[in-house]
Design a protein around this motif. Sequence first.
Motif, mmCIF file in Angstrom:
data_model
loop_
_atom_site.group_PDB
_atom_site.id
_atom_site.type_symbol
_atom_site.label_atom_id
_atom_site.label_comp_id
_atom_site.label_asym_id
_atom_site.label_seq_id
_atom_site.Cartn_x
_atom_site.Cartn_y
_atom_site.Cartn_z
ATOM 1 N N VAL A 12 40.037 36.000 25.060
ATOM 2 C CA VAL A 12 38.811 35.203 25.045
ATOM 3 C C VAL A 12 37.602 36.120 25.185
ATOM 4 O O VAL A 12 37.701 37.229 25.709
ATOM 5 C CB VAL A 12 38.788 34.165 26.201
ATOM 6 N N VAL A 13 36.474 35.620 24.688
ATOM 7 C CA VAL A 13 35.196 36.286 24.929
ATOM 8 C C VAL A 13 34.589 35.633 26.156
ATOM 9 O O VAL A 13 34.509 34.402 26.232
ATOM 10 C CB VAL A 13 34.244 36.143 23.723
ATOM 11 N N VAL A 14 34.194 36.448 27.127
ATOM 12 C CA VAL A 14 33.631 35.896 28.363
ATOM 13 C C VAL A 14 32.252 36.485 28.631
ATOM 14 O O VAL A 14 31.882 37.523 28.077
ATOM 15 C CB VAL A 14 34.550 36.189 29.578
ATOM 16 N N SER A 15 31.516 35.793 29.476
ATOM 17 C CA SER A 15 30.233 36.292 29.958
ATOM 18 C C SER A 15 30.436 36.778 31.385
ATOM 19 O O SER A 15 30.805 36.002 32.265
ATOM 20 C CB SER A 15 29.180 35.177 29.917
ATOM 21 N N ASP A 16 30.235 38.087 31.576
ATOM 22 C CA ASP A 16 30.453 38.690 32.886
ATOM 23 C C ASP A 16 29.193 39.440 33.291
ATOM 24 O O ASP A 16 28.854 40.468 32.701
ATOM 25 C CB ASP A 16 31.650 39.649 32.825
ATOM 26 N N ASN A 17 28.466 38.916 34.286
ATOM 27 C CA ASN A 17 27.193 39.511 34.702
ATOM 28 C C ASN A 17 26.240 39.655 33.517
ATOM 29 O O ASN A 17 25.640 40.713 33.290
ATOM 30 C CB ASN A 17 27.420 40.875 35.368
ATOM 31 N N ASN A 18 26.126 38.571 32.743
ATOM 32 C CA ASN A 18 25.247 38.511 31.570
ATOM 33 C C ASN A 18 25.637 39.503 30.473
ATOM 34 O O ASN A 18 24.830 39.825 29.602
ATOM 35 C CB ASN A 18 23.781 38.754 31.976
ATOM 36 N N GLU A 19 26.879 39.999 30.516
ATOM 37 C CA GLU A 19 27.372 40.914 29.485
ATOM 38 C C GLU A 19 28.597 40.303 28.822
ATOM 39 O O GLU A 19 29.473 39.759 29.487
ATOM 40 C CB GLU A 19 27.737 42.272 30.099
ATOM 41 N N GLU A 20 28.638 40.374 27.484
ATOM 42 C CA GLU A 20 29.753 39.814 26.730
ATOM 43 C C GLU A 20 30.925 40.791 26.739
ATOM 44 O O GLU A 20 30.787 41.949 26.386
ATOM 45 C CB GLU A 20 29.317 39.538 25.289
ATOM 46 N N LYS A 21 32.094 40.289 27.165
ATOM 47 C CA LYS A 21 33.279 41.128 27.244
ATOM 48 C C LYS A 21 34.488 40.413 26.654
ATOM 49 O O LYS A 21 34.474 39.191 26.485
ATOM 50 C CB LYS A 21 33.574 41.511 28.703
ATOM 51 N N ILE A 22 35.516 41.186 26.378
ATOM 52 C CA ILE A 22 36.790 40.649 25.913
ATOM 53 C C ILE A 22 37.752 40.638 27.098
ATOM 54 O O ILE A 22 37.933 41.663 27.764
ATOM 55 C CB ILE A 22 37.399 41.502 24.783
ATOM 56 N N ALA A 23 38.325 39.488 27.367
ATOM 57 C CA ALA A 23 39.333 39.382 28.431
ATOM 58 C C ALA A 23 40.679 39.070 27.773
ATOM 59 O O ALA A 23 40.782 38.158 26.955
ATOM 60 C CB ALA A 23 38.958 38.289 29.418
ATOM 61 N N GLY A 27 48.490 33.933 28.062
ATOM 62 C CA GLY A 27 48.133 32.539 28.294
ATOM 63 C C GLY A 27 46.776 32.327 28.933
ATOM 64 O O GLY A 27 46.516 31.269 29.524
ATOM 65 N N ILE A 28 45.880 33.305 28.789
ATOM 66 C CA ILE A 28 44.568 33.219 29.463
ATOM 67 C C ILE A 28 43.734 32.037 28.965
ATOM 68 O O ILE A 28 42.898 31.503 29.686
ATOM 69 C CB ILE A 28 43.793 34.553 29.281
ATOM 70 N N ALA A 29 43.975 31.622 27.706
ATOM 71 C CA ALA A 29 43.185 30.519 27.140
ATOM 72 C C ALA A 29 43.954 29.204 27.079
ATOM 73 O O ALA A 29 43.471 28.215 26.517
ATOM 74 C CB ALA A 29 42.710 30.903 25.735
ATOM 75 N N PHE A 30 45.128 29.184 27.692
ATOM 76 C CA PHE A 30 45.963 27.976 27.643
ATOM 77 C C PHE A 30 45.248 26.802 28.305
ATOM 78 O O PHE A 30 44.826 26.885 29.463
ATOM 79 C CB PHE A 30 47.306 28.244 28.321
ATOM 80 N N GLN A 31 45.078 25.734 27.529
ATOM 81 C CA GLN A 31 44.414 24.502 27.993
ATOM 82 C C GLN A 31 42.985 24.765 28.477
ATOM 83 O O GLN A 31 42.480 24.065 29.359
ATOM 84 C CB GLN A 31 45.238 23.826 29.096
ATOM 85 N N LYS A 32 42.357 25.768 27.892
ATOM 86 C CA LYS A 32 40.972 26.087 28.238
ATOM 87 C C LYS A 32 40.040 25.753 27.085
ATOM 88 O O LYS A 32 40.445 25.687 25.921
ATOM 89 C CB LYS A 32 40.841 27.577 28.574
ATOM 90 N N ARG A 33 38.758 25.532 27.438
ATOM 91 C CA ARG A 33 37.739 25.294 26.435
ATOM 92 C C ARG A 33 36.505 26.141 26.751
ATOM 93 O O ARG A 33 36.410 26.756 27.807
ATOM 94 C CB ARG A 33 37.353 23.815 26.400
ATOM 95 N N LYS A 34 35.589 26.163 25.815
ATOM 96 C CA LYS A 34 34.348 26.904 26.013
ATOM 97 C C LYS A 34 33.655 26.444 27.299
ATOM 98 O O LYS A 34 33.644 25.248 27.625
ATOM 99 C CB LYS A 34 33.419 26.684 24.809
ATOM 100 N N ASN A 35 33.123 27.424 28.037
ATOM 101 C CA ASN A 35 32.406 27.229 29.311
ATOM 102 C C ASN A 35 33.324 27.003 30.502
ATOM 103 O O ASN A 35 32.846 26.888 31.637
ATOM 104 C CB ASN A 35 31.378 26.090 29.230
#
Length: 272
Positions: A12-23, A27-35
């Motif tokens: 997933v692409v995440v916002s970490d301390n106002n910086e865009e990163k790849i996590a 199964g990190i995105a399992f049953q997950k949605r944006k935000n």
Amino acid sequence: MKIKKILNNNAVVVSDNNEEKIAIGAGIAFQKRKNDIVNPGKIEKLFVMKENEKFQQLLQQIPEEHFSISEEIISYAEDCLGLKLNEHIHIGLTDHLSFAIERATEGIHLKNKLFDEIKILYKKEFDIGMWAIRHIEKKTLVKMPVDEAAYIALHIHTSKPQSDDMKQTLRQTAIIGEMIQTIKESITVKLEEDDLSYQRLMTHLRFTLSRLSNENQPIMDEEMLTMLKNKFSISYKIAQKVAKLLSKNYGIHLPEQELGYITIHIERIRNR
């Protein structure tokens, strides 16, 4: 840490301390949605990807299983080498592996012309490559050709800190192959790849080319050089052939001190 974009079930692409990163994580995105908030315990790798857009496009084009396999190989390589590889490997190796698996599935095998050189020059990386093709076979039931171990080794080597890029590494490896071929054609003893003297020669030639590009030359006194020329005249003449090859084909000029050291290696092989 919030999800900005889901790339696949494991990235997933995440916002970490106002910086865009790849996590990345199983199964990190399992049953997950944006935000949604990312579970920190699921994150196995977190990094800033300069080629973010290219990475996202790649993940949309390849099977998710291929991405997972590539990440497992990258993690294994980092553990074996004890270092972090350049972020580009997540694109370069993943793209290569996905295409390689597709080719193998169709029975198409690409011959690696630099296989012997890679196997010796980048031994640790090649061993990782051998583990990788076995891992791919276990995960996909697709038989991978041994040549793929050498291709994987190159991707890993060129992703190490301070390593040359793929183009320069391939060029250097090809030059060493030509140098070895010149030596092979000039001696009566058969060169065996598992022979320690042969491996030392190839490793020395690799560092010779590296020293030349860094203008860092070894020192050998004139008396020693004269002795080598006289005592090992046949080996010295073979070393001169190698020097002529480099000068003619690549504009690379070997100083006499380097010829002296190459002479010693050739003599060891001739009299093993």
